[in-house]
Design an enzyme around this catalytic site. Structure first.
Site, short mmCIF file in Angstrom:
data_model
loop_
_atom_site.label_atom_id
_atom_site.label_comp_id
_atom_site.label_asym_id
_atom_site.label_seq_id
_atom_site.Cartn_x
_atom_site.Cartn_y
_atom_site.Cartn_z
N ALA A 79 0.83 -1.20 0.00
CA ALA A 79 0.00 0.00 0.00
C ALA A 79 0.87 1.25 0.00
CB ALA A 79 -0.93 -0.01 1.22
N TYR A 80 1.96 1.20 0.75
CA TYR A 80 2.90 2.32 0.80
C TYR A 80 3.48 2.59 -0.59
CZ TYR A 80 7.22 4.82 2.06
OH TYR A 80 8.26 5.72 2.14
#
Length: 276
Positions: free
Chosen positions: A127-128
């Site tokens: 997600a980062y």
């Protein structure tokens, strides 16, 4: 004047210091009250717009982000959303060129191993990484001049944790190493070396959100790191999990004058003195 967001954070502190050392008029921005810095919450769009109207920076170096502190946090979709909101608010609040701090996580795993060129990005696996990549695309889509500065993980400069610090500490004490059990793509550099690239980039011709790799001219992996630290400390160090190799293609950085005359071995050797 150059405005540095996240200037009270880990990377931002060093970037601000390097800019001033290079003779730039640089102002730090923090979401909390810090002496000598401007205070602003980048998620508060009206507050940010007022600050930009007042300060009118010539360039913005955007360091602010919620950097994951564990493998679990790399999959934090809520934090990723907040990071993207800050970029959107920044684009709306100022027309200044932006040097945006991106990440090696915008590159996915590749087999066979190749040094990552800037054009190889676009398959992030967390997600980062997806948020960092999405922010790059928003900057490029805006037509804004600047750079998307892709950095590896950072260590040193006063931080007393992280993979390298913890491994060095364990080896120097004779403790058992705590290593990731699953194969992980990994690279790192001393935060002070990363920060030293920014004055040079501020001098470089600014085009539309050009991505640029910044790192050491090394081939990285956790397996290689364990062997290196074992050699430096003279202690037996074994990594049972085979971790993949990673390297940056630094051709673009060198063409722009970014020449980091350090390598991972030298940086780890210096860190040993801090650990001791």
């Amino acid at each position: 004047m150059i405005l540095v967001t996240g200037a009270s954070g880990y990377l931002g502190t060093h970037v601000l210091s390097e800019l001033r050392r290079a003779g730039y008029q640089a102002v730090g921005l923090s979401r909390r009250e810090v002496p000598g810095m401007e205070m602003c919450d980048l998620q508060d769009a009206p507050q940010l717009a007022r600050l930009m109207d007042r300060m009118r920076p010539d360039k913005v170096i955007h360091c602010a982000w919620e950097t994951p502190q564990s493998l679990t946090e790399y999959q934090d979709d809520t934090a990723a959303t907040r990071g993207l909101a800050m970029v959107d608010n920044l684009l709306a609040a100022t027309q200044a060129p932006i040097l945006y701090v991106s990440s090696m996580t915008v590159y996915g795993s590749q087999n066979p191993f190749v040094a990552r060129r800037e054009e190889d990005a676009g398959q992030p696996e967390s997600a980062y990484g997806r948020a960092k990549w999405a922010a790059e695309q928003r900057l490029r889509g805006s037509g804004r001049a600047g750079f998307a500065v892709r950095l590896p993980g950072l260590f040193g400069g006063g931080r007393c944790n992280g993979l390298i610090w913890n491994l060095l500490s364990a080896l120097m004490r004779g403790d058992r190493l705590k290593l990731p059990r699953q194969p992980l793509l990994w690279a790192a550099m001393d935060v002070r070396d990363a920060a030293r690239a920014f004055p040079t980039l501020c001098d470089a011709p600014l085009r539309s959100a050009v991505p640029i790799n910044i790192g050491y001219n090394d081939v990285y992996s956790i397996s290689r790191l364990v062997a290196l630290l074992g050699e430096l400390t003279g202690r037996a160090a074994i990594c049972d999990t085979p971790h993949p190799d990673f390297a940056f293609d630094l051709t673009r950085a060198h063409a722009l004058g970014v020449d980091i005359r350090q390598n991972l071995r030298g940086a780890c050797h210096k860190l040993m003195k801090e650990v001791a």
